[in-house]
Write an enzyme that holds these catalytic residues in place. Sequence first.
Site, PDB file in Angstrom:
ATOM      1  NE  ARG A 106      -2.346   0.944   3.638  1.00 16.69           N
ATOM      2  CZ  ARG A 106      -3.049   1.480   4.625  1.00 16.69           C
ATOM      3  NH1 ARG A 106      -4.362   1.476   4.582  1.00 16.69           N
ATOM      4  NH2 ARG A 106      -2.460   1.994   5.672  1.00 16.69           N
ATOM      5  CB  THR A 110      -2.013   7.490  -2.689  1.00 14.41           C
ATOM      6  OG1 THR A 110      -1.419   6.200  -2.948  1.00 14.41           O
ATOM      7  CG2 THR A 110      -1.133   8.577  -3.300  1.00 14.41           C
ATOM      8  CG  ASP A 202       2.905  -2.437   8.747  1.00 12.48           C
ATOM      9  OD1 ASP A 202       3.115  -3.654   8.516  1.00 12.48           O
ATOM     10  OD2 ASP A 202       2.846  -1.595   7.859  1.00 12.48           O
ATOM     11  CG  ASP A 205       6.621  -2.978   9.266  1.00 18.25           C
ATOM     12  OD1 ASP A 205       7.230  -3.548   8.345  1.00 18.25           O
ATOM     13  OD2 ASP A 205       6.296  -1.776   9.234  1.00 18.25           O
TER      14      ASP A 205
HETATM   15  O1  LIG Z   1      -7.119  -2.284   3.116  1.00 20.33           O
HETATM   16  P1  LIG Z   1      -5.889  -1.538   2.735  1.00 20.33           P
HETATM   17  O2  LIG Z   1      -6.018  -0.059   2.975  1.00 20.33           O
HETATM   18  O3  LIG Z   1      -5.434  -1.833   1.340  1.00 20.33           O
HETATM   19  O4  LIG Z   1      -4.737  -1.973   3.754  1.00 20.33           O
HETATM   20  C1  LIG Z   1      -4.519  -3.289   4.114  1.00 20.33           C
HETATM   21  C2  LIG Z   1      -3.223  -3.794   3.555  1.00 20.33           C
HETATM   22  O5  LIG Z   1      -2.123  -3.136   4.195  1.00 20.33           O
HETATM   23  C3  LIG Z   1      -1.222  -4.116   4.728  1.00 20.33           C
HETATM   24  O6  LIG Z   1      -0.242  -4.471   3.826  1.00 20.33           O
HETATM   25  P2  LIG Z   1       1.041  -3.534   3.550  1.00 20.33           P
HETATM   26  O7  LIG Z   1       0.789  -2.613   2.407  1.00 20.33           O
HETATM   27  O8  LIG Z   1       1.481  -2.911   4.834  1.00 20.33           O
HETATM   28  O9  LIG Z   1       2.116  -4.564   3.045  1.00 20.33           O
HETATM   29  P3  LIG Z   1       2.930  -5.658   3.905  1.00 20.33           P
HETATM   30  O10 LIG Z   1       1.976  -6.769   4.187  1.00 20.33           O
HETATM   31  O11 LIG Z   1       4.043  -6.052   3.005  1.00 20.33           O
HETATM   32  O12 LIG Z   1       3.416  -4.997   5.159  1.00 20.33           O
HETATM   33  C4  LIG Z   1      -2.150  -5.279   5.022  1.00 20.33           C
HETATM   34  O13 LIG Z   1      -1.476  -6.478   5.214  1.00 20.33           O
HETATM   35  C5  LIG Z   1      -3.087  -5.270   3.857  1.00 20.33           C
HETATM   36  O14 LIG Z   1      -2.599  -5.965   2.722  1.00 20.33           O
HETATM   37  O1  LIG Z   2      -3.757  -0.787  10.481  1.00 18.11           O
HETATM   38  C1  LIG Z   2      -3.268  -1.230   9.430  1.00 18.11           C
HETATM   39  C2  LIG Z   2      -3.701  -0.809   8.158  1.00 18.11           C
HETATM   40  C3  LIG Z   2      -3.141  -1.362   7.049  1.00 18.11           C
HETATM   41  N1  LIG Z   2      -2.174  -2.286   7.189  1.00 18.11           N
HETATM   42  C4  LIG Z   2      -1.739  -2.714   8.394  1.00 18.11           C
HETATM   43  O2  LIG Z   2      -0.848  -3.566   8.495  1.00 18.11           O
HETATM   44  N2  LIG Z   2      -2.295  -2.171   9.490  1.00 18.11           N
HETATM   45 MG   LIG Z   3       2.691  -3.619   6.127  1.00 20.27          MG
END
Ligand SMILES: O=P(O)(O)OC[C@H]1O[C@H](OP(=O)(O)OP(=O)(O)O)[C@H](O)[C@@H]1O
Ligand SMILES: O=c1cc[nH]c(=O)[nH]1
Ligand SMILES: [Mg+2]
Length: 211
Positions: A106, A110, A202, A205
């Site tokens: 994400r 944005t 997150d 992370d």
């Molecule tokens: O509903 P949304 O607003 O799209 O957000 C949710 C997304 O954000 C996080 O991923 P992230 O982009 O942090 O990637 P990661 O799993 O690699 O940390 C989470 O695991 C989802 O995939």
């Molecule tokens: O709270 C949040 C939102 C998006 N992605 C995450 O990992 N945590």
């Molecule tokens: Mg993430």
Amino acid sequence: MGKGKVTVMDHPLIQHKLTIIRDKATGTKVFREVADEIAMLMAYEITRDLELEDTMVETPVVTAKAKTLTGKKLGVVPILRAGLGMVEGVVKLIPAAKVGHIGMYRDEKTFEPVEYFIKMPSDINERTLIVVDPMLATGGSAILAIDALKKRGATNIKFMCMVAAPEGVKALTDKHPDVDVFIAALDEGLNEDGYIVPGLGDAGDRLFGTK
Ligand SMILES: O=P(O)(O)OC[C@H]1O[C@H](OP(=O)(O)OP(=O)(O)O)[C@H](O)[C@@H]1O
Ligand SMILES: O=c1cc[nH]c(=O)[nH]1
Ligand SMILES: [Mg+2]
């Protein structure tokens, strides 16, 4: 809420374990273990409607009529990275399931999702797919992931996440009303950084220790 079917799995064990991973003092090792346990408990619920057929079994005592799964094909699709933390829990219960991966991050400003990887079993059109991601925030990542699966022929999709914001549930069920959504906790909403409140931070992370 939107148009699709939404189930909140508020089993006491799931709620208790969610509190552990919400706690900011919980480190990576315990976070990973407990996320795995939650995924397994959710998989138990989500597979409630699997089809059974009659079979015979020879117990040490008699030959008896019994039930067995029909062997209808299943697939688990984690949205990378954080979705990886839910795969083991599901495949422990459904070892015959194939696993397809979809990479999505994400954009931090944005909140728009960007797809960077996809590898699916060749027969996803014949499988029930369970898309897994611990977090459903704006819904953008889940919507784009499901778009990608439908484009490749998938017709039977469920979405399973641990923590969801109402905004994300509405966006997902409006865009994909045919997809049943299973969540462990429906939280209050999103903050200005796009994080779920109260949420758990997150998820990627915290699972992989990258922050
Ligand atoms: O509903 P949304 O607003 O799209 O957000 C949710 C997304 O954000 C996080 O991923 P992230 O982009 O942090 O990637 P990661 O799993 O690699 O940390 C989470 O695991 C989802 O995939
Ligand atoms: O709270 C949040 C939102 C998006 N992605 C995450 O990992 N945590
Ligand atoms: Mg993430």
